[in-house]
Design an enzyme around this catalytic site. Structure first.
Site, short mmCIF file in Angstrom:
data_model
loop_
_atom_site.label_atom_id
_atom_site.label_comp_id
_atom_site.label_asym_id
_atom_site.label_seq_id
_atom_site.Cartn_x
_atom_site.Cartn_y
_atom_site.Cartn_z
CB CYS A 170 -0.79 -0.05 1.15
SG CYS A 170 -2.15 1.39 1.22
CG ASP A 172 -0.73 4.02 5.30
OD1 ASP A 172 -0.03 4.36 6.02
OD2 ASP A 172 -2.10 3.98 5.43
NE ARG A 204 -0.69 4.71 8.75
CZ ARG A 204 -2.09 4.62 9.15
NH1 ARG A 204 -2.42 4.55 10.38
NH2 ARG A 204 -3.25 4.03 7.99
CG HIS A 246 -1.75 -1.05 5.91
ND1 HIS A 246 -2.10 -0.35 6.43
CD2 HIS A 246 -1.81 -0.90 4.60
CE1 HIS A 246 -2.65 0.79 6.15
NE2 HIS A 246 -2.28 0.36 4.80
CB CYS A 266 -5.67 -0.69 4.60
SG CYS A 266 -5.33 0.05 2.81
CO CO Z 1 -3.44 1.22 2.99
#
Ligand code: CO
Length: 210
Positions: free
Chosen positions: A42, A44, A46, A98, A101
């Protein structure tokens, strides 16, 4: 120092730290890359691929998009997969989702967000096909997290059903598709399912023959 200038300063320090340990690190790396792994994860912030598995530059080929989705008409993702499998000859492809999400959460909420709605439709299909199981979960966050897991499992299948992967198996190339999920609450990765590593592991209806 502005925020952006501090990034350049950090970059110089990072490069110097690496060269202190291994003066030839960057000059060797500039000649070629030979990663064994393709990470599909992803976008993302993080979930930084290399840092999570502590791999250095040169060791991990990476494709990231919103909610780690592999769609058979996405030229970008297919190009990465094609290059990684046919030219770099990676041995492992890991789809890494993750928990928590935002893309998966948005797919569970019936909100209009714009262009991303097309993208998230793929995840909404996974929800629809598993709605009895997901709707039976009490807490919304737990429903999101279960859909995060089911999304990874579906994307493993989507990869295994590509002719890029099946051609590699047909050539006798060693290639395994893995499904992992990362917990942003404690930094730990978990395996979700046994790897798919041969044509025999996928349903006959999805096998391609020439
Ligand atoms: Co995500």
């Amino acid at each position: 120092m502005s925020d952006l200038e501090s990034l350049f300063a950090s970059n110089v320090k990072w490069a110097n730290d690496i060269k202190e340990n291994d003066p030839e690190f960057f000059s060797d790396l500039a000649k070629q890359q030979t990663p064994e792994y393709l990470w599909i994860g992803c976008s993302d912030s993080r979930v930084p691929a290399n840092q999570i598995v502590d791999l250095a530059p040169g060791e991990l080929f990476v494709h990231r998009n919103v909610a780690n989705v592999v769609i058979h008409t996405d030229l970008n993702c297919l190009t990465v997969l094609n290059y990684a499998v046919e030219f770099l000859k990676v041995k492992h492809v890991m789809v890494t989702g993750h928990y928590g999400c935002g893309g998966v959460r948005a797919a569970l909420e019936n909100r209009k967000l714009g262009l991303i709605d097309y993208w998230l439709r793929n995840i909404r299909d996974i929800y629809y096909n598993n709605r009895d199981q997901i709707d039976a979960i009490e807490r919304f966050e737990d429903r999101v997290n279960r859909l995060c897991e089911l999304n990874v499992i579906q994307q493993m299948d989507n990869i295994a059903h590509c002719n890029i992967v099946q051609n590699a198996w047909g050539r006798g190339q060693e290639l395994s598709i893995h499904g992992w999920i990362y917990d942003i609450r404690d930094g730990i990765l978990h395996k979700l399912r046994e790897p798919i590593d041969s044509l025999e592991k996928i349903p006959e209806e999805y096998r391609l023959y020439s």
